[in-house]
Design an enzyme around this catalytic site. Structure first.
Site, PDB file in Angstrom:
ATOM      1  N   SER A  21      30.149 -99.540  71.180  1.00 23.63           N
ATOM      2  CA  SER A  21      30.190 -99.268  69.781  1.00 23.63           C
ATOM      3  C   SER A  21      29.619 -97.885  69.548  1.00 23.63           C
ATOM      4  O   SER A  21      28.872 -97.248  70.057  1.00 23.63           O
ATOM      5  CB  SER A  21      29.095-100.167  69.282  1.00 23.63           C
ATOM      6  OG  SER A  21      28.680 -99.741  67.841  1.00 23.63           O
ATOM      7  N   SER A  23      28.571 -97.017  66.571  1.00 26.07           N
ATOM      8  CA  SER A  23      27.787 -97.056  65.554  1.00 26.07           C
ATOM      9  C   SER A  23      26.229 -96.278  65.982  1.00 26.07           C
ATOM     10  O   SER A  23      25.708 -95.818  65.015  1.00 26.07           O
ATOM     11  CB  SER A  23      27.449 -98.513  65.024  1.00 26.07           C
ATOM     12  OG  SER A  23      28.746 -98.769  64.605  1.00 26.07           O
ATOM     13  N   LYS A  72      30.598-111.777  64.175  1.00 23.32           N
ATOM     14  CA  LYS A  72      30.455-111.551  62.575  1.00 23.32           C
ATOM     15  C   LYS A  72      30.596-113.094  61.922  1.00 23.32           C
ATOM     16  O   LYS A  72      29.893-113.334  60.788  1.00 23.32           O
ATOM     17  CB  LYS A  72      31.823-110.824  62.262  1.00 23.32           C
ATOM     18  CG  LYS A  72      31.703-109.330  62.518  1.00 23.32           C
ATOM     19  CD  LYS A  72      32.863-108.461  62.041  1.00 23.32           C
ATOM     20  CE  LYS A  72      32.704-106.896  62.412  1.00 23.32           C
ATOM     21  NZ  LYS A  72      33.971-106.370  61.776  1.00 23.32           N
ATOM     22  N   ASN A  93      28.985-108.160  58.321  1.00 21.72           N
ATOM     23  CA  ASN A  93      29.116-107.011  59.353  1.00 21.72           C
ATOM     24  C   ASN A  93      27.696-106.354  59.155  1.00 21.72           C
ATOM     25  O   ASN A  93      27.421-105.291  59.917  1.00 21.72           O
ATOM     26  CB  ASN A  93      30.105-106.151  59.349  1.00 21.72           C
ATOM     27  CG  ASN A  93      30.205-105.077  57.955  1.00 21.72           C
ATOM     28  OD1 ASN A  93      29.550-105.534  57.340  1.00 21.72           O
ATOM     29  ND2 ASN A  93      31.017-104.151  58.375  1.00 21.72           N
ATOM     30  N   ASP A 109      33.324-104.000  55.402  1.00 22.59           N
ATOM     31  CA  ASP A 109      34.550-103.486  55.969  1.00 22.59           C
ATOM     32  C   ASP A 109      35.532-103.049  54.803  1.00 22.59           C
ATOM     33  O   ASP A 109      36.281-102.040  54.832  1.00 22.59           O
ATOM     34  CB  ASP A 109      35.099-104.403  56.814  1.00 22.59           C
ATOM     35  CG  ASP A 109      34.544-104.212  58.162  1.00 22.59           C
ATOM     36  OD1 ASP A 109      33.804-103.354  58.523  1.00 22.59           O
ATOM     37  OD2 ASP A 109      34.441-105.363  58.629  1.00 22.59           O
ATOM     38  N   GLY A 137      44.359-111.074  61.464  1.00 20.25           N
ATOM     39  CA  GLY A 137      43.174-111.170  61.858  1.00 20.25           C
ATOM     40  C   GLY A 137      41.878-110.661  60.995  1.00 20.25           C
ATOM     41  O   GLY A 137      41.971-110.650  59.804  1.00 20.25           O
ATOM     42  N   GLY A 138      40.702-110.422  61.627  1.00 16.20           N
ATOM     43  CA  GLY A 138      39.591-110.172  60.773  1.00 16.20           C
ATOM     44  C   GLY A 138      39.563-108.761  60.009  1.00 16.20           C
ATOM     45  O   GLY A 138      39.257-108.913  58.692  1.00 16.20           O
ATOM     46  N   ILE A 224      44.518 -99.193  60.973  1.00 17.40           N
ATOM     47  CA  ILE A 224      43.066 -99.324  61.223  1.00 17.40           C
ATOM     48  C   ILE A 224      42.839 -99.001  62.548  1.00 17.40           C
ATOM     49  O   ILE A 224      41.443 -98.976  62.989  1.00 17.40           O
ATOM     50  CB  ILE A 224      43.010-100.976  61.012  1.00 17.40           C
ATOM     51  CG1 ILE A 224      43.495-101.558  59.622  1.00 17.40           C
ATOM     52  CG2 ILE A 224      41.638-101.357  61.513  1.00 17.40           C
ATOM     53  CD1 ILE A 224      42.512-100.985  58.451  1.00 17.40           C
TER      54      ILE A 224
HETATM   55  P1  ATR Z   1      41.154-108.050  64.300  1.00 16.39           P
HETATM   56  O1  ATR Z   1      40.069-109.439  63.942  1.00 16.39           O
HETATM   57  O2  ATR Z   1      40.239-107.086  64.870  1.00 16.39           O
HETATM   58  O3  ATR Z   1      41.860-107.984  63.122  1.00 16.39           O
HETATM   59  P2  ATR Z   1      42.587-110.048  65.797  1.00 16.39           P
HETATM   60  O4  ATR Z   1      42.297-111.295  65.144  1.00 16.39           O
HETATM   61  O5  ATR Z   1      42.733-110.225  67.339  1.00 16.39           O
HETATM   62  O6  ATR Z   1      41.890-108.948  65.650  1.00 16.39           O
HETATM   63  O7  ATR Z   1      44.026-109.749  65.229  1.00 16.39           O
HETATM   64  C1  ATR Z   1      44.902-109.094  65.747  1.00 16.39           C
HETATM   65  C2  ATR Z   1      46.312-108.796  65.018  1.00 16.39           C
HETATM   66  O8  ATR Z   1      47.447-108.211  65.904  1.00 16.39           O
HETATM   67  C3  ATR Z   1      47.106-110.242  64.910  1.00 16.39           C
HETATM   68  O9  ATR Z   1      47.222-110.241  63.539  1.00 16.39           O
HETATM   69  C4  ATR Z   1      47.752-110.387  65.940  1.00 16.39           C
HETATM   70  O10 ATR Z   1      48.868-111.305  65.689  1.00 16.39           O
HETATM   71  P3  ATR Z   1      48.892-112.939  65.903  1.00 16.39           P
HETATM   72  O11 ATR Z   1      48.015-113.342  64.710  1.00 16.39           O
HETATM   73  O12 ATR Z   1      50.271-113.192  65.897  1.00 16.39           O
HETATM   74  O13 ATR Z   1      48.196-113.033  67.161  1.00 16.39           O
HETATM   75  C5  ATR Z   1      48.220-108.932  66.048  1.00 16.39           C
HETATM   76  N1  ATR Z   1      49.137-108.826  67.238  1.00 16.39           N
HETATM   77  C6  ATR Z   1      48.638-108.501  68.379  1.00 16.39           C
HETATM   78  N2  ATR Z   1      49.561-108.299  69.308  1.00 16.39           N
HETATM   79  C7  ATR Z   1      50.549-108.418  68.782  1.00 16.39           C
HETATM   80  C8  ATR Z   1      52.017-108.296  69.202  1.00 16.39           C
HETATM   81  N3  ATR Z   1      52.373-107.922  70.450  1.00 16.39           N
HETATM   82  N4  ATR Z   1      53.020-108.223  68.269  1.00 16.39           N
HETATM   83  C9  ATR Z   1      52.582-108.497  66.859  1.00 16.39           C
HETATM   84  N5  ATR Z   1      51.486-108.805  66.648  1.00 16.39           N
HETATM   85  C10 ATR Z   1      50.456-108.601  67.272  1.00 16.39           C
END
Ligand code: ATR
Length: 284
Positions: A21, A23, A72, A93, A109, A137-138, A224
């Site tokens: 981190s 932070s 979180k 967070n 965030d 994702g998050g 991001i």
């Molecule tokens: P965070 O919470 O940090 O956003 P996460 O929940 O792991 O992280 O989300 C990662 C994102 O990257 C997801 O949208 C994931 O798609 P999936 O929901 O299908 O898993 C996307 N992602 C990761 N690897 C990928 C790849 N090779 N191609 C397309 N999307 C990908």
């Protein structure tokens, strides 16, 4: 570092692991710059202990804490009061300990995302804008909350696993239109903002494969991801004369509300801070 006493203001970041981190470096810089008698500690907490650790914060005299991966959602379930952004995002967070011992959970965030965009494009307006969000994702949840709060009513969301995007559309409302992952290029047609919340483009991951042809000429592209700082996506955006906004600013700006609440100071995000935090990344 000045000596720490029982009256030194205490905060930290709870994660598992937490060594990566940035932070502590970020808050430490602000404490130093503002001459505040405070400390900000990395607090590694295992998943089984998370609720106990959060509940112990006020008892140990902490003013609060940031919460990072993977805690979180657990923090969301543990605090006594949720601020509206945390409620809508479904994750906490930032925890603020009140004088009566109650724990307030916030999610900064979305604020950090928006402040980062506005720092790069001061005249940025959400109303009337079409935006494309990649990933579900998050991080995508925070981006959706920020865009909807800013008045964006056409959000095109594409995710490799479309069921996750469907869930977010159901949760956030009719502004979110789910687009198939394979149709992401077409989704950019006429859009003024593209945000990548996937891990594609991150160091060690494949690059994000997307065409920027359809984006409007004044379009803004935000990643991001901040390792590397200039992802292939941002380099491509710059090459086309679009405004490229990197992901580091979101990290820096999301930290401001917590710092203000715990340490009662006004932190500033500037180039010196960016350089300082990036040097920490190089060391880790
Ligand atoms: P965070 O919470 O940090 O956003 P996460 O929940 O792991 O992280 O989300 C990662 C994102 O990257 C997801 O949208 C994931 O798609 P999936 O929901 O299908 O898993 C996307 N992602 C990761 N690897 C990928 C790849 N090779 N191609 C397309 N999307 C990908």
């Amino acid at each position: 570092m000045p000596s720490v006493t029982s009256t030194t203001l205490k905060a930290g970041v709870i994660g598992w692991p937490v060594d990566h981190s940035l932070s502590p470096r970020l808050h430490g810089y602000w404490l130093d710059q503002l001459g505040i008698d405070g400390v900000y500690l990395p607090l590694p907490v295992a998943p089984d202990d998370i609720a106990d650790a959060i509940r112990a914060l006020p008892k140990l005299g902490f003013r609060g804490a940031n919460v990072t991966v993977p805690h979180k959602e657990a923090a969301f379930r543990t605090v006594d009061v949720l601020r509206p952004a945390a409620e809508r995002i479904g994750a906490v967070n930032t925890i603020i300990c009140k004088e009566d011992g109650k724990l307030v959970g916030d999610n900064t965030d979305a604020f950090g995302f928006m402040e980062n965009i506005r720092a790069a494009v001061p005249a940025w307006q959400g109303a009337g804008l079409s935006a494309v969000v990649l990933g579900a994702g998050g991080a995508a949840r925070a981006v959706l909350e920020a865009l909807i709060s800013a008045g964006v009513d056409d959000i095109r969301m594409a995710n490799r696993t479309s069921a996750r995007a469907d869930d977010l559309a159901r949760h956030f409302g009719s502004q979110v239109h789910v687009v198939a992952w394979d149709d992401r290029n077409a989704a950019c047609e006429g859009a003024g903002l593209l945000v990548n919340t996937t891990t594609l483009g991150m160091t060690g991951k494949p690059p994000l494969d997307i065409s920027l042809d359809g984006l409007s000429a004044e379009g803004v592209v935000n990643d991001i991801v901040y390792a590397p700082l200039k992802t292939p996506l941002l380099a491509a955006a710059e090459a086309r004369g679009l405004t490229a906004v990197d992901g580091l600013g979101m990290l820096l700006h999301q930290a401001r509300p917590g710092f203000e609440a715990w340490f009662d100071g006004k932190p500033v995000v500037d180039d010196k801070l960016r350089t300082h935090v990036l040097a920490g990344r190089a060391e880790s």
